[in-house]
Design a protein around this motif. Structure first.
Motif, PDB file in Angstrom:
ATOM      1  N   UNK A 115     -56.347  21.626  20.689  1.00 30.87           N
ATOM      2  CA  UNK A 115     -55.745  22.882  20.240  1.00 30.87           C
ATOM      3  C   UNK A 115     -54.423  22.562  19.406  1.00 30.87           C
ATOM      4  N   UNK A 116     -54.424  23.755  18.327  1.00 35.70           N
ATOM      5  CA  UNK A 116     -53.633  23.688  17.487  1.00 35.70           C
ATOM      6  C   UNK A 116     -51.994  23.984  18.014  1.00 35.70           C
ATOM      7  N   UNK A 117     -51.049  23.347  17.698  1.00 30.53           N
ATOM      8  CA  UNK A 117     -49.730  23.558  18.121  1.00 30.53           C
ATOM      9  C   UNK A 117     -48.680  23.687  17.091  1.00 30.53           C
ATOM     10  N   UNK A 118     -47.627  24.272  17.307  1.00 33.49           N
ATOM     11  CA  UNK A 118     -46.710  24.334  16.094  1.00 33.49           C
ATOM     12  C   UNK A 118     -45.523  23.615  16.592  1.00 33.49           C
ATOM     13  N   UNK A 119     -44.748  22.967  15.614  1.00 40.53           N
ATOM     14  CA  UNK A 119     -43.447  22.237  15.757  1.00 40.53           C
ATOM     15  C   UNK A 119     -42.584  22.448  14.370  1.00 40.53           C
ATOM     16  N   UNK A 120     -42.128  23.360  14.319  1.00 39.48           N
ATOM     17  CA  UNK A 120     -41.740  23.959  13.055  1.00 39.48           C
ATOM     18  C   UNK A 120     -40.548  23.364  12.526  1.00 39.48           C
ATOM     19  N   UNK A 121     -39.757  22.666  13.633  1.00 41.73           N
ATOM     20  CA  UNK A 121     -38.469  21.932  13.017  1.00 41.73           C
ATOM     21  C   UNK A 121     -38.776  20.596  12.809  1.00 41.73           C
ATOM     22  N   UNK A 122     -40.110  19.831  12.808  1.00 39.16           N
ATOM     23  CA  UNK A 122     -40.149  18.812  12.672  1.00 39.16           C
ATOM     24  C   UNK A 122     -40.116  18.451  11.099  1.00 39.16           C
ATOM     25  N   UNK A 177     -26.986  16.810  15.166  1.00 37.59           N
ATOM     26  CA  UNK A 177     -27.286  16.989  16.506  1.00 37.59           C
ATOM     27  C   UNK A 177     -27.904  18.456  16.990  1.00 37.59           C
ATOM     28  N   UNK A 178     -27.493  19.190  16.306  1.00 35.73           N
ATOM     29  CA  UNK A 178     -27.955  20.818  16.483  1.00 35.73           C
ATOM     30  C   UNK A 178     -29.400  20.805  16.321  1.00 35.73           C
ATOM     31  N   UNK A 179     -29.842  20.102  14.921  1.00 35.12           N
ATOM     32  CA  UNK A 179     -31.255  20.151  14.911  1.00 35.12           C
ATOM     33  C   UNK A 179     -32.050  19.378  16.016  1.00 35.12           C
ATOM     34  N   UNK A 180     -31.419  18.378  16.468  1.00 32.30           N
ATOM     35  CA  UNK A 180     -31.910  17.593  17.377  1.00 32.30           C
ATOM     36  C   UNK A 180     -32.316  18.525  18.671  1.00 32.30           C
ATOM     37  N   UNK A 181     -31.424  19.206  18.845  1.00 31.46           N
ATOM     38  CA  UNK A 181     -31.868  20.485  20.059  1.00 31.46           C
ATOM     39  C   UNK A 181     -32.969  21.164  19.862  1.00 31.46           C
ATOM     40  N   UNK A 182     -32.955  21.798  18.531  1.00 32.03           N
ATOM     41  CA  UNK A 182     -33.957  22.571  17.944  1.00 32.03           C
ATOM     42  C   UNK A 182     -35.357  21.748  18.026  1.00 32.03           C
ATOM     43  N   UNK A 183     -35.284  20.681  17.784  1.00 35.54           N
ATOM     44  CA  UNK A 183     -36.605  19.842  17.733  1.00 35.54           C
ATOM     45  C   UNK A 183     -36.970  19.771  19.069  1.00 35.54           C
ATOM     46  N   UNK A 184     -36.062  19.158  20.116  1.00 37.58           N
ATOM     47  CA  UNK A 184     -36.514  19.218  21.332  1.00 37.58           C
ATOM     48  C   UNK A 184     -37.165  20.460  22.007  1.00 37.58           C
ATOM     49  N   UNK A 185     -36.757  21.547  21.507  1.00 36.04           N
ATOM     50  CA  UNK A 185     -37.128  22.566  22.298  1.00 36.04           C
ATOM     51  C   UNK A 185     -38.451  22.972  21.598  1.00 36.04           C
ATOM     52  N   UNK A 186     -38.650  22.672  20.298  1.00 35.71           N
ATOM     53  CA  UNK A 186     -40.275  22.831  20.029  1.00 35.71           C
ATOM     54  C   UNK A 186     -41.330  22.023  20.464  1.00 35.71           C
ATOM     55  N   UNK A 187     -40.773  20.732  21.071  1.00 39.00           N
ATOM     56  CA  UNK A 187     -41.687  19.933  21.621  1.00 39.00           C
ATOM     57  C   UNK A 187     -41.842  20.344  23.005  1.00 39.00           C
ATOM     58  N   UNK A 188     -40.725  20.883  23.620  1.00 37.86           N
ATOM     59  CA  UNK A 188     -40.892  21.422  25.087  1.00 37.86           C
ATOM     60  C   UNK A 188     -41.959  22.574  24.910  1.00 37.86           C
ATOM     61  N   UNK A 189     -41.810  23.239  23.818  1.00 33.09           N
ATOM     62  CA  UNK A 189     -42.593  24.335  23.991  1.00 33.09           C
ATOM     63  C   UNK A 189     -44.057  24.053  23.819  1.00 33.09           C
ATOM     64  N   UNK A 190     -44.230  23.151  22.906  1.00 31.27           N
ATOM     65  CA  UNK A 190     -45.658  22.608  22.689  1.00 31.27           C
ATOM     66  C   UNK A 190     -46.285  21.892  23.750  1.00 31.27           C
TER      67      UNK A 190
END
Lengths: 487, 101, 481
Positions: free
Chosen positions: A296-303, A381-394
């Motif tokens: 399935x397709x997933x989205x990781x917008x902050x990658x 470091x804040x972007x790292x938080x957003x990136x982690x949220x992307x992956x957790x969601x995916x």
């Protein structure tokens, strides 16, 4: 002519049946190295005599029925940034000229405890900073598939030595892709485990919150066996997971039915990705679907911000980690010409470090300095938080992610040395696993113009075994990993 | 306005105890500017209220018991030293202007 | 008009205190003092490639104790950060400290600058944990030499609010802090061993002004006397600058012990840029409220609480209570003796005069007392029962205090048992009178010296074992008859 050494599984069978011995394997290693390593330049500090002795002791254990592990008597090479007591650890840098470590890394202790025979240290980019193994004081290593190309980096020596059949196993370290990218370039399997899975004690730190030691081998199964030995809690590393050692090799049952494979849609939007690479990744996923998985397709917008985030965080940490190389207690020291201790520091570090290391120290120092901390380091470091949220969601929707390891196959030696940023861009698909702590494995999935391509599988943090199970399932259905370079 | 000037590069090099030749300073300035230009894309992300992450591990730092263990012998401690008198590490004379409290 | 009348003096203190642990803050290397150079080191103390830090649990407990004893808030989440600078005795090129999120915040200490003055409440901004550096030796060498035994020794840094207004008050504050931390077992606080070192920020402003003046920081004051002298000298120097219409320039100063004056170490122009950031080799230090309460439950009584209790419950005078609680060892010893004996004021009188006197004479502190406090109580009880005289107690004390033992056994062995038997004493008095009929006659004729002469005779006969009051009463009884 010395034949390339076989895979770990085959060697285990040979040892068990008595068709081979640990001593014979070590002899095979050095015979093969004598033949091909002049061109490849993968090994540093071969331990011929010591390795033969240790192999003889292993053979004696086998004869006495006191084997320590499946790895007993198996030769292995370790990256030059993982310390072993009494041995050099130069990190391919002039600044560690002549240094010998008085202690061993936990990973090394576990290997030796398992009976593995450490045969040599491997070439790397200086302090693991680079993606081509060109930044080595010992000169570049070369890609066994094409000698004018780089093996990738920074664990290029380890990946090329496994690819060339010099050793069946090697240790690498991965801060932003330094195991997976060279594994991809050299057509072997390389894994960055979940952050904390393998103790970092004795790994010379580049970026402490991202660094991981991991296995490089010919197959996912070999990687699993090696990772199981390396893994486990270590009271000597505050960032090691408290979990017991893995038994991931037991999870390799070839079953992927019902597995959900996520395909990040941002991959296709990344500039500079070879269409061939995308095709091969899609074919690999299709093969897994035939085995019962679905995609399935997933989205990781902050990658798309991951690479910049990575370079700010990793260099900031590195600027501190590399401050200890000052010419006071060990390694290279330049004269101060009587001008105090500061000129001694400056001359030592300026002559002792190569350009890429200096560049990253400067970038990291700048990102932390007064007035820039918030704009660069804290922002990253804040972007790292957003990136982690992307992956957790995916990972709510899928069990593993499938993506290329690198946008292109191995590039030519010298092709990117003048332009650091273009070199950095080769890490674009690998840094997210380090930033999010997730396990990631690269395995061969095809060729482009005779050069290997890598499929990267990422899993949820702690699910190292899942990632290896899927990689193994693919290898049961493909033969890319059985291809040998034309050496 | 450049993201990093040659003066800033030289100041940063002093902080990091690196000495750059003119050519190196020029090249470093160009490279760092390119990298910081690339990193400027982060400015486009609204991170208001986002917690900065130092570590992916949501764990706490482990504690060890206060039990001393044998360390290195003084000989081993000094074995790798570029300058030693057999008991101390020797360095060039620390000038008054370099003194840290 | 002196400086402090023309200007308000504002002093802030930062105190580094060595925690009383066996091993270092982040490594298992031994903490020692006076060992041969570079003997108490391991891979982390030397910052060898690949070495990693792991936090010492006992150091955390001691730091929490320090925070609780100084009324701080203990933060359940604190973070270790790297303070980056290059120096030969700083092997990693950074010091692991706490920066944005310290372990303890917002406490206070009540400080009495001089006897009889009211206590002033001095705010504590924060207490954080950090590791010590090694030692660089510069004396008489072409180069400098580095000893890393001290590298990584656990410290707390106590940062005070700029609430202090005089050198005298600053020193009282330091003394109070040291006393409390020693009491709590947090630190031995031995200043000669560098276990208690202080930096003082000094600034002046006109009375009534609210903005702080420009401050200068005096580093590394390692005795109370030097701290007082350095601060006083700095106050005078700043007043002189301001009097002349000049402006104080921010700077870091050292104090030259030999010359007795401060000198500029660093000016603001080359101020450091320490680039603090969270140490990625460590995770946040987390403490549950339960854990903090458990540590609180193990805290000994604070000296100020004990002083109050000695006054109220034991009926001691304020001054006496202060002296008796100055060290925890002495206070514990006294308290056990007082309880065993039952008359705290009597015990206090003896401790203050005779026990402390004996200690002073030998230049020792209460830890040198070998005598069990219960045995001390017993000795005083023997005196109460008339079995030994006060003089006898004083004769026995030096030996008992420093060697210990059962006072009753010793008293017998030395033949110091008081002549308390009335019949025996009466017979003796009668005999002395019979032998000195001439003196009796002088007494009768009004010569009062005669009584003293007879007293002397009787006391000599008992070798001092008789209570003089009783002898006098017996003699008088017979003479007046």
């Amino acid at each position: 002519m010395a034949a390339p050494i076989a895979s770990l599984i085959e060697l285990c069978a040979d040892l068990e049946s008595g068709r081979s011995s640990a001593v014979a394997l070590v002899e095979n290693v050095f015979a093969r190295a004598d033949e091909v390593d002049g061109a490849l330049q993968t090994l540093l500090h071969p331990r011929r005599a010591a390795a033969l002795e240790e192999a003889a002791v292993s053979d004696a254990r086998r004869a006495a029925g006191r084997l320590r592990s499946p790895l007993d008597g198996i030769p292995i090479a370790i990256k030059d940034n993982i310390v072993q007591a009494g041995e050099p650890a130069s990190c391919a840098s002039r600044i560690l000229e002549g240094y010998r470590s008085p202690f061993s890394a936990t990973a090394v202790e576990r290997l030796r405890g398992a009976g593995a025979v450490i045969v040599a240290r491997t070439n790397m980019d200086e302090f693991a900073m680079g993606s081509s193994t060109e930044n080595s004081v010992r000169g570049p290593s070369r890609n066994p598939w094409s000698l004018e190309r780089t093996p990738g980096g920074s664990s290029g020596g380890s990946a090329a030595a496994v690819s060339a059949g010099i050793v069946p196993l090697a240790l690498g370290s991965d801060t932003g892709g330094s195991i997976r990218q060279p594994a991809s370039f050299c057509g072997v399997v390389g894994m960055k485990p979940t952050y904390g899975r393998v103790s970092r004690r004795g790994l010379v730190a580049f970026a402490s919150s991202l660094d991981q030691i991991g296995p490089i081998a010919r197959s996912a199964r070999d990687c699993a066996l090696l990772l199981d030995v390396l893994s486990g809690a270590d009271p000597g590393d505050s960032t090691a997971l408290p979990e017991a050692a893995l038994e991931s090799h037991r999870a390799l049952d070839g079953d992927v039915s019902g597995l959900r494979i996520g395909l990040p849609k941002e991959i296709r939007e990344t500039p500079g990705v070879s269409p061939e690479v995308l095709t091969k990744v899609e074919e690999a996923v299709a093969e897994l679907e035939r085995a019962g998985a679905r995609s399935l397709e997933v989205s990781l917008p902050h990658t798309r911000f991951a690479l910049a985030t990575y370079y700010l965080i990793s260099t900031a940490e590195a600027s501190g980690n590399l401050a200890r190389f000052d010419g006071v207690r060990y390694g290279f020291r330049a004269s101060s010409d009587g001008g105090g201790v500061t000129p001694m520091y400056e001359r030592t570090r300026s002559a002792g470090f190569g350009d890429e290391v200096k560049r990253r120290i400067l970038l990291g120092t700048f990102a932390l300095s007064a007035g820039y901390y918030d704009a660069y380091y804290r922002k990253a470091q804040q972007l790292r938080t957003l990136l982690l949220r992307d992956f957790e969601a995916a990972f709510q929707h899928c069990d593993v992610l499938a993506l290329p390891t690198t946008p292109q196959p191995a590039f030519r030696i010298g092709e990117k040395t003048g332009e650091p940023l273009s070199m950095y861009l080769t890490d674009v698909f690998t840094v997210p696993a380090n930033l999010t702590g997730a396990p990631g494995v690269s395995l061969p999935c095809g060729f482009q113009d005779g050069l290997p391509l890598g499929l990267q599988l990422m899993g949820r943090p702690l699910e190292d075994a899942t990632v290896l199970r899927v990689a193994d399932a693919f290898q049961r259905r493909s033969e890319y990993h059985l291809q040998r370079p034309p050496l | 306005m450049p993201r990093i000037t040659r003066e800033q590069v030289l100041y940063t090099a002093r902080l990091a105890r690196l000495r750059l030749t003119d050519d190196e300073a020029r090249a470093m300035t160009r490279h760092l500017e390119a990298i910081l230009d690339y990193a400027a894309q982060l400015e486009t992300v609204d991170t208001e209220g986002v917690e900065p992450m130092s570590h992916v591990m949501a764990l706490e730092t482990p504690l060890r018991s206060d039990a001393p263990q044998a360390g290195l012998s003084a000989d081993d401690a000094l074995a790798n030293a570029p300058g030693s008198d057999g008991t101390h590490f020797l360095v060039p004379k620390i000038l008054d202007s370099e003194t840290q409290a | 008009m002196n400086a402090s009348e023309r200007y308000e003096v504002v002093i802030g203190l930062e105190v580094h205190v060595q925690l009383r642990t066996q091993s270092k803050l982040f490594s298992t290397a031994k903490v020692g003092f006076g060992d041969a150079p570079n003997h108490n080191v391991n891979e982390l103390c030397l910052a060898l490639p690949g070495a990693l830090p792991v936090l010492n649990a006992h150091a955390v407990e001691l730091a929490v104790r320090a925070g609780l004893a100084t009324h701080c808030r203990i933060n359940t989440h604190s973070v270790f950060a790297r303070k980056n600078y290059f120096y030969p005795d700083l092997p990693k090129g950074y010091q692991i400290s706490q920066y944005e999120q310290p372990l303890c915040s917002a406490g206070w200490l009540d400080v009495i600058a001089a006897e009889g003055e009211a206590a002033q409440r001095i705010g504590i901004t924060r207490i954080h944990m950090e590791e010590d550096a090694g030692k660089s030796l510069h004396e008489g060498r072409a180069g400098s030499a580095v000893d890393l035994n001290r590298s990584g020794v656990p410290l707390i840094e106590v940062v005070f609010e700029p609430d202090l207004r005089s050198a005298r008050q600053a020193v009282a504050c330091l003394r109070t802090l040291r006393e409390i931390l020693r009491y709590m077992g947090v630190s031995d606080g031995d200043m000669e061993k560098g276990q208690f070192r202080c930096d003082a920020n000094v600034s002046l402003r006109r009375h009534g002004e609210s903005a702080l003046g420009t401050r200068r920081e005096i580093k590394n004051l390692n005795s109370f006397r030097f701290a007082a002298a350095a601060i006083e000298q700095e106050v005078a120097a700043q007043a002189e600058i301001l009097d002349a219409g000049g402006a104080v320039v921010q700077a870091t100063l050292g104090y030259d012990v030999d010359k007795g004056r401060c000198f500029v170490m660093r000016s603001k122009e080359n101020a450091d840029d320490y680039r603090y950031f969270p140490d990625p080799d460590l995770l946040p230090l987390k403490l549950t409220q339960q854990r903090i309460e458990a540590i609180r439950a193990t805290l000994p009584e604070l000296p100020e609480q004990r002083r109050a209790r000695f006054e109220q419950d034991l009926g001691l005078r304020a001054d006496d209570a202060r002296v008796l609680t100055a060290s925890r060892t002495l206070a514990d010893w006294f308290e056990v003796a007082a309880l065993a004996h039952g008359a705290p004021q009597t015990v206090a009188k003896w401790v203050l005069r005779d026990v402390l006197g004996a200690l002073r004479e030998r230049d020792r502190d209460a830890s040198a007392l070998a005598l069990q406090p219960e045995h001390f109580a017993k000795l005083l009880a023997l005196q109460d029962a008339g079995r030994i005289t006060a003089k006898g107690v004083r004769q026995l004390l030096p030996e008992l205090l420093f060697e210990g033992g059962d006072p009753e056994t010793l008293l017998r062995a030395r033949g110091l048992e008081a002549v308390s038997d009335s019949a025996e004493l009466e017979a003796l008095v009668t005999r002395v009178l019979d032998e000195n009929t001439a003196v009796q006659k002088s007494y009768a004729a009004g010569d009062t010296r005669a009584l003293n002469f007879l007293m002397g005779k009787v006391m000599r006969e008992t070798r001092g074992r008789a209570d003089p009051q009783r002898v006098r009463a017996l003699l008088l009884g017979k003479l007046e008859r």
